[in-house]
Design a protein around this motif. Structure first.
Motif, mmCIF file in Angstrom:
data_model
loop_
_atom_site.group_PDB
_atom_site.id
_atom_site.type_symbol
_atom_site.label_atom_id
_atom_site.label_comp_id
_atom_site.label_asym_id
_atom_site.label_seq_id
_atom_site.Cartn_x
_atom_site.Cartn_y
_atom_site.Cartn_z
ATOM 1 N N LYS A 235 0.887 -1.172 0.000
ATOM 2 C CA LYS A 235 0.000 0.000 0.000
ATOM 3 C C LYS A 235 0.917 1.211 0.000
ATOM 4 O O LYS A 235 1.854 1.263 0.796
ATOM 5 N N PRO A 236 0.688 2.180 -0.898
ATOM 6 C CA PRO A 236 1.645 3.304 -0.990
ATOM 7 C C PRO A 236 1.813 4.018 0.349
ATOM 8 O O PRO A 236 0.822 4.328 1.020
ATOM 9 N N TRP A 237 3.046 4.238 0.713
ATOM 10 C CA TRP A 237 3.387 4.927 1.963
ATOM 11 C C TRP A 237 2.805 6.339 1.918
ATOM 12 O O TRP A 237 2.830 6.968 0.856
ATOM 13 N N PRO A 238 2.280 6.848 3.041
ATOM 14 C CA PRO A 238 1.601 8.145 2.996
ATOM 15 C C PRO A 238 2.460 9.303 2.487
ATOM 16 O O PRO A 238 1.929 10.254 1.932
ATOM 17 N N PHE A 239 3.761 9.222 2.678
ATOM 18 C CA PHE A 239 4.602 10.342 2.237
ATOM 19 C C PHE A 239 5.989 9.827 1.897
ATOM 20 O O PHE A 239 6.687 9.292 2.762
#
Lengths: 339, 339
Positions: A235-239
């Motif tokens: 899941k893409p890392w938030p930042f």
């Protein structure tokens, strides 16, 4: 139906209360070595003593205020507790300073693995403009030669060399010292067969650490440090504004990959991740489960895993941690520079 | 089918590119007041000047090293940047120090709302053993009366009072000062009708802030600060060892409830949450969406919302922020005590 219900209840209870760890699984780890020798840089007491002095030596920085120990503080589990460290003239480092303890066992050094070993790593921050900011290797050597106490230490550490005060030898001495910075913990006693070295809560946490899949990346004697992995794997890392390993390897497939950190002493080495973005061990565990493994962990599993991780806090050898006496500056030692 | 596909594409493009904000929705917020007057504590220039001095006054602490400004630093957006603040004799505070800017507008003070207003709040840390550690109110007054410069300032701030140097008046002066600490930003210009006060990215972030449901809690002129809410509302928070509001209210239903923080200046006031557990604004946004709203936000939505939040960084009035000159100690001023 009653006996079946009873059996079911007992199974559930034992699942919650006691940990069922197949000792065969523990081969994923391995006891922490006491040191990580380098045949190309054999350790001697003289070399280690010199390396320890250089590790604590602020005159390896232009301001004469920053030593290796400033950001990788040996009395604080090898870190400074800051998201980004304070370098020369108010500069902040671009990544979180990782702990020096057990670092010699990693597959490579720095978050992106750009140095092959601790010897190569030691050469970086001294010359980095935003860190210790020495202008070049020659200036480092000029400073060290100007301090009358150092040349004899180099001569003793590198016997037979005609001109032993060299930048390579600075790195070798620091590296030899760092190769001793091992912090075995109760977890190693447990791995060695001492069943009660971990308590029931810690074993339950270890069982969940294994069953959740944390060991996909966090394995080996350092419980990490042996491979690169993408931050935000499932899941893409938030930042993420850091290319990580791809910038070093040139391989676009490694964008956002960083060295998997060791979890040794993790409870004492916050903040977490390459950017020091999280202070809480439990939040770090929950984020890893979700973003790396696609698992939404119940709070009690997060708490149990964190409890296990606290058992990785190790025994620090006071012999290496105490700041050594440093030789006095000589008449030609340059003055500190602050910009 | 082609026209339909084209229409669809245009709709998708416009959804990504431009923000569609119904200005009626903006009534959820409201422009930030320039100050928050208290009829029971009318502001005068003299009272504000005294409050500003007391805010910066380290002799309100037993060590004479800690002032209000130490943990709520006016030159750093009202915070100290630490997860927990440094109190007396090495003590750490139990919760993260919130910013003092715009705090006067909150429904109550402290994370758990245990003080009704900024005047009541000001009385707490001075006497808290692990914070400024003054032994009692009488000692505070003794110190202030021993500093020859202070009694005339109290007399000017509280005219007509026979004995104006009182603990209540200390709190009133600090409160009157804090009621001026408003930081309007471009967001207020936008609320006031100036369409281009926010750029397209910020408006897209605002639209997502609205559509995601952030305004359920973060509303009003401070974009928060007006209600209590449970941390981990729809999914248990990874780590909670703090009862929060229930300990104050006695209402077990409020276990784990804290005051919703204002998002004014949020980009400058990390670390986040009552325990300072997160340093990254984006990670904080992702956690809030997931644990408070049950939403798994795509990375680009997290980034857009963070971009909007950065527009809440306000203009700080230098008149209040600069440290004032403090009067000298007198012959009977007690010496600092460190334990």
């Amino acid at each position: 139906m009653k006996p079946i219900l009873l059996l079911l209840s007992l199974t559930i209870l034992s699942g919650v209360g006691a940990a069922e760890i197949d000792r065969a699984q523990l081969a994923l780890f391995g006891k922490l070595p006491a040191e990580w020798p380098n045949p190309a840089n054999p350790a001697t007491p003289e070399k280690i003593a010199l390396g320890r002095m250089l590790y604590f030596e602020p005159r390896l920085s232009l301001s004469q205020e920053i030593s290796c120990n400033s950001c990788h503080g040996l009395s604080s589990f090898g870190v400074d507790g800051k998201a980004f460290s304070d370098g020369h003239a108010g500069h902040k480092t671009g990544r979180n300073s990782p702990t020096v303890f057990n670092a010699a066992g990693h597959l490579a050094q720095f978050w992106d693995g750009r140095a092959a070993d601790v010897e190569a790593q030691a050469k970086g921050p001294i010359l980095a403009g935003g860190e210790m900011a020495m202008p070049d290797e020659a200036y480092v050597i000029k400073v060290l030669k100007s301090i009358p106490g150092y040349p004899p230490h180099f001569a003793a550490a590198f016997p037979g060399e005609k001109d032993p005060v060299t930048y390579d030898n600075v790195a070798k001495a620091i590296g030899a010292f760092e190769r001793k910075l091992s912090t075995p913990s109760r977890f190693d006693d447990y791995l060695g067969g001492k069943e009660d070295a971990l308590n029931a809560d810690e074993k339950r946490g270890l069982a969940k650490f294994l069953s959740t899949g944390c060991t996909t990346c966090h394995n080996g004697p350092m419980v990490g440090g042996l491979l690169y992995q993408k931050v935000g794997l499932v899941k893409p890392w938030p930042f993420l504004n850091d290319e990580g390993r791809s910038k070093i390897s040139g391989n676009p497939a490694e964008k956002g990959f960083f060295k998997v950190p060791s979890l040794r002493n993790i409870a004492e080495t916050s903040p977490y991740f390459h950017d020091g973005s999280v202070n809480s061990l439990e939040i770090a565990v929950a984020l890893m489960a979700e973003y790396q493994l696609g698992r939404q962990l119940p709070t009690e599993d997060v708490a149990d895993i964190a409890t296990f991780l606290r058992s990785l806090t190790g025994r620090v050898d006071a012999v290496y941690v105490e700041a050594p006496a440093l030789p006095e500056s000589g008449p030609t030692t340059p003055a500190p520079k602050h910009d």
